[in-house]
Enzyme design. Structure first.
Site, PDB file in Angstrom:
ATOM      1  N   SER A 129       0.595  -1.612  -0.218  1.00  7.10           N
ATOM      2  CA  SER A 129      -0.114  -0.016   0.223  1.00  7.10           C
ATOM      3  C   SER A 129       1.383   1.151   0.292  1.00  7.10           C
ATOM      4  CB  SER A 129      -0.953  -0.393   1.373  1.00  7.10           C
ATOM      5  OG  SER A 129      -1.665   0.706   1.026  1.00  7.10           O
ATOM      6  N   GLU A 221      -9.030  -4.371  -6.305  1.00  7.48           N
ATOM      7  CA  GLU A 221      -8.797  -3.293  -5.653  1.00  7.48           C
ATOM      8  C   GLU A 221      -8.743  -2.146  -6.209  1.00  7.48           C
ATOM      9  OE1 GLU A 221      -5.019  -3.331  -2.991  1.00  7.48           O
ATOM     10  OE2 GLU A 221      -4.764  -5.501  -4.208  1.00  7.48           O
ATOM     11  N   HIS A 251      -7.661  -5.135  -1.364  1.00  5.78           N
ATOM     12  CA  HIS A 251      -6.668  -4.526  -0.015  1.00  5.78           C
ATOM     13  C   HIS A 251      -6.119  -5.403   1.107  1.00  5.78           C
ATOM     14  CE1 HIS A 251      -3.481  -1.402  -0.121  1.00  5.78           C
ATOM     15  NE2 HIS A 251      -4.090  -1.247   0.877  1.00  5.78           N
TER      16      HIS A 251
END
Length: 283
Positions: A129, A221, A251
């Protein structure tokens, strides 16, 4: 994990901390606290850790939440799969420490590993991320400082474009992150820095000369667009890059270990990449 205009950063941090508590650390994982040239960190080893090989892990959390405590379980699995030790750092969080504090901290942590006798070629910088974006940004900073480059990079669900304008935000179906939550976090992190600044949004950076790069992302995502754009940008300047899209994954799926076959597959792929093993073979 709560999002929205009415949710404070402190509330988001506490929710993320509690969410991470569901992941139980294996009994043979050893964790020591270290100071990596001013950055607090956790040094993680498992019986499979081999001398000389290390992961520099940069956690996710949109630059405003998360920390080493909640990532030990996941990172220990990466260390086990790769046969490496891991340095899991607590880079400074925004808004208390806006850009470029995180990038400065991660770059110094890499230099600290070199000062401890590790060969740059045996270091893999990796993260998920925001940590995936920071992985790329750190590698660019290392290159620009004329330091020895790490052996490889791993960016999982990387957030590399803080403008949050990728069309995948409209087509993704992800319960963990949204354009709104990331825009709010980008504001906390950037302060007065433009979202297009290549040091903060490495999608806009010159990626020439970076080490071989593995990018992983879930098909569901909203950050899939970032991952695909990063792969195109890296390939365009000659970086050896591999993009893997895991079908149906949202995610943070890497956190779920043996509970998800896709998480196990992702670990194997990361280990093969770290060791320079072509796809379809094993080390």
């Amino acid at each position: 994990m709560p999002t929205g205009d009415g949710v404070s950063v402190l509330a988001r941090r506490e929710a993320y901390r509690l969410w991470c508590r569901q992941f139980i650390i294996e009994h043979d994982v050893k964790v020591a606290t270290v100071n990596a040239d001013g950055t607090p960190a956790r040094w993680i080893t498992v019986p499979e850790s081999k001398p000389g090989r290390v992961l520099l892990y940069l956690h996710g959390g949109a630059y405003v939440v998360g920390g080493s405590e909640g990532h030990v379980e996941m990172v220990s699995r990466f260390a086990r799969s790769c046969g490496a030790a891991a340095l899991l750092i607590d880079y400074p969080l925004a808004p208390e420490n806006p850009f470029p504090a995180a990038r400065r901290s991660s770059t110094r942590a890499f230099q600290w590993l070199l000062s401890q006798g590790y060969e740059a070629s045996q270091v893999t910088i990796c993260g998920e991320s925001a940590g995936g974006g920071l992985t790329i940004s750190t590698a660019v900073a290392v290159r620009d400082a004329a330091l020895p480059l790490p052996g490889s990079l791993v960016a999982m669900s990387p957030w590399v474009d803080l403008t949050c304008t990728n069309p995948a935000f409209e087509t993704g179906n992800d319960s963990f992150v949204s354009r709104e939550s990331l825009k709010a976090s980008a504001g906390h992190y950037l302060g007065t820095t433009p979202a297009t600044d290549p040091s903060a949004s490495p999608l806009f950076a010159d990626l020439t000369g970076l080490p071989r790069l593995l990018i992983q992302v879930g098909s569901q995502e909203v950050l899939r667009g970032d991952a695909e754009a990063l792969a195109r940008a890296a390939e365009a300047v000659g970086v050896e890059v591999s993009l893997s899209v895991f079908e149906g994954m949202p995610h943070l799926w890497h956190h779920f270990g043996s509970q998800l076959e896709a998480s196990v597959d992702a670990l194997v792929e990361v280990a093969d990449h770290v060791h320079g093993i072509p796809r379809g073979e094993s080390w």
